[in-house]
Write an enzyme that holds these catalytic residues in place. Structure first.
Site, PDB file in Angstrom:
ATOM      1  N   GLU A 166       0.813  -0.901  -0.076  1.00 12.03           N
ATOM      2  CA  GLU A 166       0.079   0.011  -0.097  1.00 12.03           C
ATOM      3  C   GLU A 166       0.944   1.254  -0.081  1.00 12.03           C
ATOM      4  O   GLU A 166       1.790   1.266   0.445  1.00 12.03           O
ATOM      5  CB  GLU A 166      -0.853  -0.111   1.097  1.00 12.03           C
ATOM      6  CG  GLU A 166      -1.925  -1.099   1.055  1.00 12.03           C
ATOM      7  CD  GLU A 166      -2.800  -1.243   2.144  1.00 12.03           C
ATOM      8  OE1 GLU A 166      -4.245  -1.244   1.975  1.00 12.03           O
ATOM      9  OE2 GLU A 166      -2.828  -0.938   3.049  1.00 12.03           O
ATOM     10  N   CYS A 189       6.143  -7.001   7.521  1.00 10.43           N
ATOM     11  CA  CYS A 189       7.382  -6.420   8.279  1.00 10.43           C
ATOM     12  C   CYS A 189       7.870  -7.536   9.331  1.00 10.43           C
ATOM     13  O   CYS A 189       6.841  -8.426   9.617  1.00 10.43           O
ATOM     14  CB  CYS A 189       6.853  -5.350   9.157  1.00 10.43           C
ATOM     15  SG  CYS A 189       8.128  -4.486  10.084  1.00 10.43           S
ATOM     16  N   LEU A 247       9.221   6.226  18.459  1.00 12.40           N
ATOM     17  CA  LEU A 247       9.867   6.009  19.751  1.00 12.40           C
ATOM     18  C   LEU A 247       8.832   5.396  20.841  1.00 12.40           C
ATOM     19  O   LEU A 247       9.111   4.345  21.221  1.00 12.40           O
ATOM     20  CB  LEU A 247      10.461   7.547  20.569  1.00 12.40           C
ATOM     21  CG  LEU A 247      11.085   7.427  21.731  1.00 12.40           C
ATOM     22  CD1 LEU A 247      12.544   6.715  21.556  1.00 12.40           C
ATOM     23  CD2 LEU A 247      11.247   8.830  22.247  1.00 12.40           C
ATOM     24  N   CYS A 305       0.723  -1.996  15.782  1.00 10.09           N
ATOM     25  CA  CYS A 305       0.648  -1.774  14.360  1.00 10.09           C
ATOM     26  C   CYS A 305       0.123  -2.857  13.408  1.00 10.09           C
ATOM     27  O   CYS A 305       0.431  -3.908  13.875  1.00 10.09           O
ATOM     28  CB  CYS A 305       2.384  -1.662  13.878  1.00 10.09           C
ATOM     29  SG  CYS A 305       2.574  -1.235  12.183  1.00 10.09           S
ATOM     30  N   CYS A 317       3.391   8.693   1.170  1.00  9.91           N
ATOM     31  CA  CYS A 317       4.232   7.658   2.223  1.00  9.91           C
ATOM     32  C   CYS A 317       4.242   6.401   1.585  1.00  9.91           C
ATOM     33  O   CYS A 317       3.174   5.549   0.940  1.00  9.91           O
ATOM     34  CB  CYS A 317       3.028   7.596   3.354  1.00  9.91           C
ATOM     35  SG  CYS A 317       3.282   6.130   4.584  1.00  9.91           S
ATOM     36  N   CYS A 346       5.572  -4.698  16.164  1.00 10.18           N
ATOM     37  CA  CYS A 346       5.183  -3.507  17.168  1.00 10.18           C
ATOM     38  C   CYS A 346       3.636  -3.686  17.478  1.00 10.18           C
ATOM     39  O   CYS A 346       2.895  -4.319  16.625  1.00 10.18           O
ATOM     40  CB  CYS A 346       5.399  -2.376  16.615  1.00 10.18           C
ATOM     41  SG  CYS A 346       7.182  -2.038  16.313  1.00 10.18           S
ATOM     42  N   CYS A 361      -1.562   6.124   9.691  1.00  2.06           N
ATOM     43  CA  CYS A 361      -0.287   5.445  10.112  1.00  2.06           C
ATOM     44  C   CYS A 361      -0.634   4.357  10.989  1.00  2.06           C
ATOM     45  O   CYS A 361      -1.520   4.080  11.845  1.00  2.06           O
ATOM     46  CB  CYS A 361       0.239   6.253  11.465  1.00  2.06           C
ATOM     47  SG  CYS A 361       1.111   7.877  10.728  1.00  2.06           S
ATOM     48  N   GLY A 387       6.499  -1.882   6.492  1.00  2.00           N
ATOM     49  CA  GLY A 387       7.859  -2.541   6.440  1.00  2.00           C
ATOM     50  C   GLY A 387       8.989  -1.620   7.162  1.00  2.00           C
ATOM     51  O   GLY A 387       8.568  -0.347   7.568  1.00  2.00           O
ATOM     52  N   GLU A 388       9.934  -2.075   7.650  1.00  3.26           N
ATOM     53  CA  GLU A 388      11.084  -1.484   8.301  1.00  3.26           C
ATOM     54  C   GLU A 388      12.117  -1.198   7.466  1.00  3.26           C
ATOM     55  O   GLU A 388      12.958  -1.901   6.862  1.00  3.26           O
ATOM     56  CB  GLU A 388      11.599  -2.293   9.535  1.00  3.26           C
ATOM     57  CG  GLU A 388      12.898  -1.881  10.036  1.00  3.26           C
ATOM     58  CD  GLU A 388      12.878  -0.399  10.471  1.00  3.26           C
ATOM     59  OE1 GLU A 388      12.088   0.003  11.320  1.00  3.26           O
ATOM     60  OE2 GLU A 388      13.775   0.384   9.901  1.00  3.26           O
TER      61      GLU A 388
HETATM   62  N1  SAH Z   1       8.764   0.392  10.456  1.00  2.00           N
HETATM   63  C1  SAH Z   1       8.731   1.923  10.294  1.00  2.00           C
HETATM   64  C2  SAH Z   1       8.260   2.808   9.361  1.00  2.00           C
HETATM   65  C3  SAH Z   1       6.596   2.534   9.209  1.00  2.00           C
HETATM   66  S1  SAH Z   1       5.393   2.841  10.724  1.00  2.00           S
HETATM   67  C4  SAH Z   1       8.898   2.384  11.807  1.00  2.00           C
HETATM   68  O1  SAH Z   1       8.209   1.747  12.515  1.00  2.00           O
HETATM   69  O2  SAH Z   1       9.147   3.567  11.921  1.00  2.00           O
HETATM   70  C5  SAH Z   1       4.907   4.596  10.545  1.00  2.00           C
HETATM   71  C6  SAH Z   1       4.681   5.004  11.950  1.00  2.00           C
HETATM   72  O3  SAH Z   1       3.312   4.900  12.362  1.00  2.00           O
HETATM   73  C7  SAH Z   1       5.664   4.726  12.961  1.00  2.00           C
HETATM   74  O4  SAH Z   1       5.920   5.829  13.788  1.00  2.00           O
HETATM   75  C8  SAH Z   1       4.672   3.637  13.841  1.00  2.00           C
HETATM   76  O5  SAH Z   1       5.097   3.298  14.665  1.00  2.00           O
HETATM   77  C9  SAH Z   1       3.426   4.296  13.675  1.00  2.00           C
HETATM   78  N2  SAH Z   1       2.284   3.473  13.989  1.00  2.00           N
HETATM   79  C10 SAH Z   1       2.216   2.132  14.065  1.00  2.00           C
HETATM   80  N3  SAH Z   1       0.890   1.624  14.131  1.00  2.00           N
HETATM   81  C11 SAH Z   1       0.195   2.846  14.598  1.00  2.00           C
HETATM   82  C12 SAH Z   1      -1.164   2.931  14.797  1.00  2.00           C
HETATM   83  N4  SAH Z   1      -1.958   1.964  14.978  1.00  2.00           N
HETATM   84  N5  SAH Z   1      -1.297   4.045  15.099  1.00  2.00           N
HETATM   85  C13 SAH Z   1      -0.640   5.385  14.924  1.00  2.00           C
HETATM   86  N6  SAH Z   1       0.610   5.087  14.768  1.00  2.00           N
HETATM   87  C14 SAH Z   1       0.911   3.882  14.378  1.00  2.00           C
HETATM   88 FE1  SF4 Z   2       6.895  -1.745  13.744  1.00  3.08          FE
HETATM   89 FE2  SF4 Z   2       7.245   0.007  11.583  1.00  3.08          FE
HETATM   90 FE3  SF4 Z   2       7.181  -2.702  11.419  1.00  3.08          FE
HETATM   91 FE4  SF4 Z   2       4.836  -1.521  12.016  1.00  3.08          FE
HETATM   92  S1  SF4 Z   2       5.873  -1.381  10.155  1.00  3.08           S
HETATM   93  S2  SF4 Z   2       5.582  -3.347  13.018  1.00  3.08           S
HETATM   94  S3  SF4 Z   2       5.595   0.017  13.631  1.00  3.08           S
HETATM   95  S4  SF4 Z   2       8.607  -1.686  12.527  1.00  3.08           S
END
Ligand code: SAH
Ligand code: SF4
Length: 401
Positions: free
Chosen positions: A119, A139, A249, A146, A132, A143, A368, A194-195
């Site tokens: 996406e 991934c 963070l 997410c 974005c 987390c 996000c 993805g990371e």
């Molecule tokens: N993997 C990378 C980039 C993608 S996530 C990373 O983790 O930084 C983009 C942002 O959305 C990250 O800060 C992530 O922690 C945040 N995020 C993930 N799930 C979310 C949710 N359900 N609500 C709000 N922000 C979220």
């Molecule tokens: Fe964590 Fe970013 Fe992967 Fe979501 S996309 S699981 S926030 S590392």
């Protein structure tokens, strides 16, 4: 129960083999141009007997003008165009679905050559338009807040698939040529699925293409790489790419962060914050962004806010407070608006800009952390009962239908 998948440092699955080399006589399968470095493009043209300046011309057609058809590339002699068309192609990811939110956010579900889905989201704002993009199918990390993290990693995206997201978005938004004023896409953030720092080489190759001034022409200040905290690669990205850095963070103690983001067990806060302090170019003009998702009763107290500002003290930074975006079966709720406002005040009083991000595109699951390709079976994980995951998948399928 531990997640049965390998830990964060496990090497991601390999990419599929790239297209075969074209043969000068034009009998091989045409080779994809998008994603090749300038050097590789020049070599591909040299193999067809063409001089270097032709690579510069082709680069312009592909990345500045958005051309996909060699017949339209009028700076090439008429006899040359069929030779190019036999040997090369300028492709795009397939478009499986386009959704437009009530707030103007657009989400594209893209089908890759091997059938995998990713996406890409476009967020129009008054002063800018942010695209974005995704860096992996799924991934490896899990987390807990997410939605992408509920999906197993299928593979890394290649440079063509990363850059292709920008090019397809430019097509859909009628946003060519890249060098005209008033472009819809002004900023690119690697905050999709993805990371990115677990797919460093391909992400770096793609960023170099995005940065090329004779092509897509984005500046370093308009590209942001977001990471969950892959510390060794942060240093490398800083030295080699110099784009803006965003750190997910979300917690200011190791105890809480490790619970929310398992990668913290491998790279704990002291190391992560150290890497941020050393990130080149971190200054008031180029601040690091700390992303902090506001989870009700989990990380949203005034004490959490105070710990956060102590943790990042001295780093030129801004703190993006992201109201938690819900997804089917999510184990969290969004913090209350007043709680978020109080948290923002504490962060602001410590001297950090602390915008509360307005959720965009929630109605189309484009906000996000809400991205996930429907094609992929969710993994089972510790905090999700199996039934919950099944229900989530069923709800999602119903919503998609
Ligand atoms: N993997 C990378 C980039 C993608 S996530 C990373 O983790 O930084 C983009 C942002 O959305 C990250 O800060 C992530 O922690 C945040 N995020 C993930 N799930 C979310 C949710 N359900 N609500 C709000 N922000 C979220
Ligand atoms: Fe964590 Fe970013 Fe992967 Fe979501 S996309 S699981 S926030 S590392």
């Amino acid at each position: 129960m531990m997640d049965a998948r390998p830990g964060p440092a496990a090497p991601p699955a390999p990419e599929p083999a790239s297209a075969p080399e074209p043969s000068p006589g034009g009998t091989g399968a045409p080779r994809e141009v998008v994603g090749l470095s300038r050097e590789a493009l020049a070599a591909a043209l040299a193999a067809l007997g063409l001089p270097r300046f032709r690579a510069r011309q082709l680069w312009h057609w592909v990345y500045c003008r958005g051309a996909t058809d060699f017949a339209a590339m009028t700076t090439f002699a008429k006899e040359l165009r069929p030779l190019l068309a036999r040997n090369l192609k300028v492709g795009r990811p397939g478009l499986a679905r386009e959704q437009v939110s009530a707030d103007g956010t657009r989400k594209w579900l893209l089908r890759l050559a091997d059938g995998n889905l990713i996406e890409t989201v476009f967020i129009p704002e008054e002063e800018r338009g942010t695209l974005c993009i995704s860096s992996q199918v799924g991934c490896t990390l899990t987390c807990r807040f997410c939605f992408t993290g509920t999906q197993r990693l299928v593979r890394n995206l290649g440079p063509a698939e990363i850059v292709g997201q920008v090019m397809l978005a430019r097509d859909r938004l009628s946003d060519w040529p890249s060098n005209a004023p008033g472009r819809a896409i002004t900023n690119v953030v690697l905050m999709g699925m993805g990371e990115p720092l677990f797919n460093y080489d391909n992400v770096a190759a793609a960023i170099r293409i995005l940065l090329d001034g004779e092509g897509l022409g984005l500046s370093r200040r308009r590209i942001t790489l977001s990471t969950s905290g892959v510390v060794p690669m942060i240093e490398r990205a800083g030295a080699e790419l110099g784009v803006n850095l965003a750190i997910s963070l979300h917690a200011a103690t190791d105890e809480l962060r490790s619970r929310l983001m398992p990668i913290n067990k491998k790279y704990p806060l002291a190391e992560l914050i150290g890497a941020c302090r050393r990130y080149p170019g971190a200054s008031n003009a180029r601040r690091i962004t700390f992303e902090y998702v506001m989870l009700k009763g989990v990380n949203d107290s005034p004490a959490d806010a105070k710990r956060l500002v102590r943790l990042i003290a001295g780093i030129p930074a801004k703190v993006n407070l992201i109201p938690f975006n819900p997804w089917p079966g999510a184990p969290f709720e969004c913090a209350e608006a007043e709680t978020i406002a109080g948290f923002a005040d504490i962060v602001a009083a410590a001297g950090y800009t602390s915008p509360v991000r307005t959720p965009r595109g929630r109605d189309i699951m484009a906000a996000c952390g809400q991205l996930r390709s429907d094609s992929i079976r969710p993994r089972k994980r510790a905090h999700h009962g199996e039934g919950e995951v099944e229900r989530a998948a069923a709800a999602e399928t119903a919503a998609a239908g």
